[in-house]
Scaffold this active site. Structure first.
Site, PDB file in Angstrom:
ATOM      1  N   LEU A 104       0.849  -1.183   0.000  1.00 10.96           N
ATOM      2  CA  LEU A 104       0.000   0.000   0.000  1.00 10.96           C
ATOM      3  C   LEU A 104       0.889   1.238   0.000  1.00 10.96           C
ATOM      4  O   LEU A 104       1.977   1.233   0.587  1.00 10.96           O
ATOM      5  CB  LEU A 104      -0.902   0.032   1.245  1.00 10.96           C
ATOM      6  CG  LEU A 104      -1.950  -1.077   1.386  1.00 10.96           C
ATOM      7  CD1 LEU A 104      -2.714  -0.899   2.692  1.00 10.96           C
ATOM      8  CD2 LEU A 104      -2.916  -1.078   0.201  1.00 10.96           C
ATOM      9  N   ASP A 105       0.426   2.306  -0.635  1.00 16.98           N
ATOM     10  CA  ASP A 105       1.157   3.572  -0.589  1.00 16.98           C
ATOM     11  C   ASP A 105       1.319   4.015   0.865  1.00 16.98           C
ATOM     12  O   ASP A 105       0.506   3.663   1.734  1.00 16.98           O
ATOM     13  CB  ASP A 105       0.405   4.664  -1.350  1.00 16.98           C
ATOM     14  CG  ASP A 105       0.391   4.423  -2.848  1.00 16.98           C
ATOM     15  OD1 ASP A 105       1.244   3.662  -3.329  1.00 16.98           O
ATOM     16  OD2 ASP A 105      -0.484   4.989  -3.523  1.00 16.98           O
ATOM     17  N   ARG A 106       2.344   4.810   1.106  1.00 15.57           N
ATOM     18  CA  ARG A 106       2.592   5.289   2.466  1.00 15.57           C
ATOM     19  C   ARG A 106       1.371   5.965   3.063  1.00 15.57           C
ATOM     20  O   ARG A 106       1.032   5.766   4.237  1.00 15.57           O
ATOM     21  CB  ARG A 106       3.789   6.265   2.465  1.00 15.57           C
ATOM     22  CG  ARG A 106       4.089   6.855   3.846  1.00 15.57           C
ATOM     23  CD  ARG A 106       5.300   7.770   3.804  1.00 15.57           C
ATOM     24  NE  ARG A 106       5.087   8.955   3.006  1.00 15.57           N
ATOM     25  CZ  ARG A 106       4.514  10.068   3.452  1.00 15.57           C
ATOM     26  NH1 ARG A 106       4.061  10.141   4.697  1.00 15.57           N
ATOM     27  NH2 ARG A 106       4.385  11.120   2.675  1.00 15.57           N
TER      28      ARG A 106
ATOM     29  N   THR B 107      -1.762   5.564   2.415  1.00 15.17           N
ATOM     30  CA  THR B 107      -2.971   4.748   2.407  1.00 15.17           C
ATOM     31  C   THR B 107      -3.008   3.818   3.610  1.00 15.17           C
ATOM     32  O   THR B 107      -1.981   3.290   4.033  1.00 15.17           O
ATOM     33  CB  THR B 107      -3.027   3.916   1.114  1.00 15.17           C
ATOM     34  OG1 THR B 107      -2.921   4.795  -0.012  1.00 15.17           O
ATOM     35  CG2 THR B 107      -4.325   3.142   1.010  1.00 15.17           C
TER      36      THR B 107
END
Length: 478
Positions: free
Chosen positions: A181-183, A185
């Site tokens: 997951l993106d940072r 998110t």
């Protein structure tokens, strides 16, 4: 029979008299110290790390081959200014293959190892604990907090999911992420306890046999029905983390469906803010017509970097506190809606590069929520002070609105029905105070993208001939 010592042999005997096939790898530099346990401390709702020395060892990447070492640092890394890297190379804090770099114009070749020892200042992250959704002998299913990277990267090391879990369970334990997951998110992630479990789950996710559902909060009144966006996505700048819709990008497909819309409480413009240039021009106020906000469920069919964030921006409803894709100072008054050309790309990257340095990163949600000027000034940016040990420019603590965005991986489900993991709705997706009594507090089958008939939408795997390819995203009725 007596034992006698055997004569020494070459470790790597030559295959031919005139050729020695094995070449020892270049030496690397060892970190001066390895602080353990990690030097965490909690302050003002943040998890912080005391500064410490650390050495990066990086093999030459393909795009670095044949380039000068200073050019690589100046163009590929945003952590420090060019002057810092110049001084670090000259003073021997950056070395090549374990040796002092002859000069700033030294060419980096394939197989080279660059070592950089620095006094590391990690950014704070939320002090919120990592949630455990499920655990067995093979996997841990976690609820990742927003604002925390999965792997050590850039300015983050101990303040990452991997290192936090290792600190909790022991130095020798090696958590193996199966998805990413993106940072910024939050939501469901799978952590393998051993290599085989991680490989099996990763293969399931790559094979598109796992249904994914995200929940997000976007600017304005998102249309009803099933909204399909199939625009290809291209990475514009890896350094800035910028991706855009471009015809020459990679295939990307997402289905969106609105869960709820919450209009503004009164007629007063909730987006007015003295930090933005006010003008009577209709064009310059384009994004201000997006009144209120919507809670939207997202079904990504492909898995491109920033796919949901980029597709929502293209649709004209960016995630409302996204510091990149909902940033008027970067993308202008339309917030990048329906934009797929590259004529102003350099300007966009220049403006984005200033965010968090000379300027506070801004997003329309700060107007939406009427965050006062004190909190906006508190956002993370350079303070003008430097570290007494290493002269590194220091940053202020991030504001609460910089520790994540309104994007949450709510549910992952095996298509074959073997497992199904989900979390509840995040606080920001629940009805606001004063909302109607029947406002949704949990997803329903009628608003569930996981129930979308992909064949009906022409998006079933392998059925590319039915996939829609119009210039505008297509709305399909439920």
């Amino acid at each position: 029979m007596a034992l006698v010592p055997s004569p020494p042999k070459d470790k790597y005997p030559p295959a031919a008299p005139d050729r020695f096939p094995f070449v020892e790898p270049p030496p690397v530099v060892i970190t001066p110290c390895d602080p353990w346990p990690p030097p965490y401390y909690l302050e003002d709702g943040l998890r912080k790390v005391k500064p410490y020395h650390f050495t990066y060892n990086t093999f030459c990447k393909e795009r670095w081959r044949g380039r000068e070492i200073l050019d690589i640092f100046a163009s590929e890394f945003r952590d420090r200014p060019t002057e810092y890297y110049k001084k670090a190379i000259l003073e021997g804090r950056v070395v090549l293959n374990g040796k002092q770099v002859p000069g700033l114009d030294t060419i980096v070749k394939n197989g080279d190892v660059i070592s950089h020892t620095l006094h590391r200042h990690e950014p704070p992250v939320s002090s919120k604990a990592i949630g455990i959704v499920h655990e067995d002998d093979d996997l841990i299913v976690i609820d990742k907090p927003a604002g925390m990277p999965v792997h050590p990267a850039g300015r983050y090391n101990f303040n990452s999911i991997i290192e936090l879990m290792r600190a909790d369970r022991g130095y020798s334990w090696n958590p193996l992420p199966c998805n990413r997951l993106d940072r910024l998110t939050s939501g469901i992630m799978f952590i393998g306890k051993h290599k085989q479990a991680a490989e099996d789950m990763s293969a399931q996710i790559r094979g598109r046999t796992v249904k994914k559902e995200y929940i997000t909060r976007v600017v304005g009144e998102f249309p009803e029905g099933e909204i399909v966006c199939e625009k290809p996505i291209l990475q514009i700048s890896p350094k800035l983390g910028l991706n855009r819709v471009r015809a020459n990008g990679k295939e990307a497909k997402t289905v969106f469906k609105r869960l709820a819309y919450y209009p503004p409480k009164d007629d007063k413009s909730e987006y007015a803010n003295e930090n933005f240039e006010q003008t009577s021009s209709q064009e310059s106020l384009a994004w201000q017509k997006l009144r209120g906000y919507s809670i939207v469920r997202c079904f990504p069919i492909t898995g491109r970097t920033h796919q949901l964030r980029v597709h929502l921006q293209y649709l004209g409803h960016p995630i409302s506190n996204d510091p990149i894709y909902a940033n008027q100072r970067v993308f202008g008054p339309s917030l990048g809606r329906a934009h797929s050309e590259d004529e102003n790309e350099e300007d966009i990257m220049t403006r984005l590069n200033r965010m968090g340095k000379e300027e506070v990163a801004d997003a329309v949600a700060y107007h939406d929520e009427m965050v006062d000027q004190y909190n906006k000034r508190k956002a993370e940016k350079m303070t003008g002070e430097t570290c007494e040990v290493c002269d590194t420019p220091l940053f202020s603590d991030p504001g609460a609105h910089e520790l994540g965005i309104y994007l949450h991986a709510r549910r992952y489900r095996c298509e074959e029905g073997k497992w199904d993991y989900e979390t509840g709705l995040p606080d920001w997706a629940l009805p606001p105070p004063g909302a109607d009594a029947d406002a949704p507090t949990e997803p329903t089958a009628e608003s569930d993208p996981l129930a979308v008939d992909l064949q009906k939408l022409g998006l079933e795997d392998g059925d590319e001939k039915n996939a829609t390819s119009s210039a505008e995203p297509v709305k399909k009725s439920a």
